[in-house]
Scaffold this motif. Structure first.
Motif, mmCIF file in Angstrom:
data_model
loop_
_atom_site.group_PDB
_atom_site.id
_atom_site.type_symbol
_atom_site.label_atom_id
_atom_site.label_comp_id
_atom_site.label_asym_id
_atom_site.label_seq_id
_atom_site.Cartn_x
_atom_site.Cartn_y
_atom_site.Cartn_z
ATOM 1 N N TYR A 29 -8.884 7.584 2.995
ATOM 2 C CA TYR A 29 -7.394 6.713 2.925
ATOM 3 C C TYR A 29 -6.803 7.212 4.492
ATOM 4 C CZ TYR A 29 -7.929 5.324 -1.513
ATOM 5 O OH TYR A 29 -7.935 5.384 -3.152
ATOM 6 N N ASP B 233 -3.585 7.781 7.017
ATOM 7 C CA ASP B 233 -2.185 7.768 8.039
ATOM 8 C C ASP B 233 -1.845 8.546 8.659
ATOM 9 O OD1 ASP B 233 -1.510 10.332 6.753
ATOM 10 O OD2 ASP B 233 -0.759 9.688 4.593
ATOM 11 N N MET C 99 0.785 -1.238 0.216
ATOM 12 C CA MET C 99 0.384 0.274 -0.193
ATOM 13 C C MET C 99 0.849 1.186 -0.078
ATOM 14 S SD MET C 99 -3.148 0.832 3.072
ATOM 15 C CE MET C 99 -2.671 -0.575 3.465
ATOM 16 N N SER C 100 0.810 2.073 -0.770
ATOM 17 C CA SER C 100 1.994 3.129 -1.018
ATOM 18 C C SER C 100 0.698 4.635 -1.473
ATOM 19 C CB SER C 100 2.768 2.819 -2.705
ATOM 20 O OG SER C 100 3.108 4.201 -1.989
ATOM 21 N N PHE C 101 0.655 4.910 -0.798
ATOM 22 C CA PHE C 101 0.045 6.650 -0.686
ATOM 23 C C PHE C 101 0.188 6.720 0.396
ATOM 24 C CE2 PHE C 101 -2.982 4.190 2.108
ATOM 25 C CZ PHE C 101 -3.058 5.048 2.959
ATOM 26 N N LYS C 102 -0.010 9.068 0.299
ATOM 27 C CA LYS C 102 0.184 9.279 1.335
ATOM 28 C C LYS C 102 -1.254 10.308 1.255
ATOM 29 C CE LYS C 102 4.075 8.567 3.316
ATOM 30 N NZ LYS C 102 3.854 7.649 4.097
#
Length: 159
Positions: free
Chosen positions: A145, A147, A1-4
């Motif tokens: 989403y 983080d 999972m790659s998101f910011k």
């Protein structure tokens, strides 16, 4: 999972909704995403138990507990059940308990804070209804989403 979430805000400025609440991270997974399932209940987590007992299929459970800090809407047993059943995360507009144990689970958990007191079990609350808190509307099936920078919501999956 790659998101910011910061990058998502920059790339989708016109369609992103940012949850405006001072949420804290409690789960062992800080970043998580998935389609939303919702619960609206005040100081009764009966519907939370029902939801996490079902296959999560990578979904995020968003609980509108009215911002109450008097009763915890999620504890270690329900969080462990959510992990076992494949939920990606839980966002609580309210408080949780058993944070040390929850922090050991591979589950994203964000909440306003903690309270050691459990809820009453009266079978009250609504599942999969539109919610409105923290300055945003959140509907079942939308994408959330989360983080270390915050929580953002979109109508559809963006990454």
């Amino acid at each position: 999972m790659s998101f910011k979430t910061a990058d998502l805000c920059d790339a989708h400025e016109d369609s992103v909704r940012v949850l405006d609440l001072p949420l804290r991270d409690y789960g062992g997974q800080v970043a998580f995403r998935g389609p939303v399932s919702t619960i609206r209940a005040l100081e009764d987590n009966s519907r939370v138990r029902e939801a996490v007992a079902e296959p999560g299929e990578g979904r995020v459970l968003v609980i509108d507990g009215g911002g109450s800090t008097r009763r915890s809407m999620l504890g270690d047993n329900l969080a462990a059940m959510a992990t076992k059943n494949g939920w990606a995360g839980v966002v609580v507009h309210g408080v949780i308990r058993d944070t040390e144990a929850i922090g050991q689970l591979a589950l994203g958990v964000k909440a306003l804070g903690t309270c050691p007191r459990k809820t009453d079990k009266r079978g009250q609350g609504l599942r999969d209804v539109p919610l409105q808190f923290g300055g945003v509307s959140i509907a079942p099936g939308e994408w959330l989403y989360a983080d270390e920078d915050g929580v953002v919501v979109f109508g559809d999956r963006v990454v």
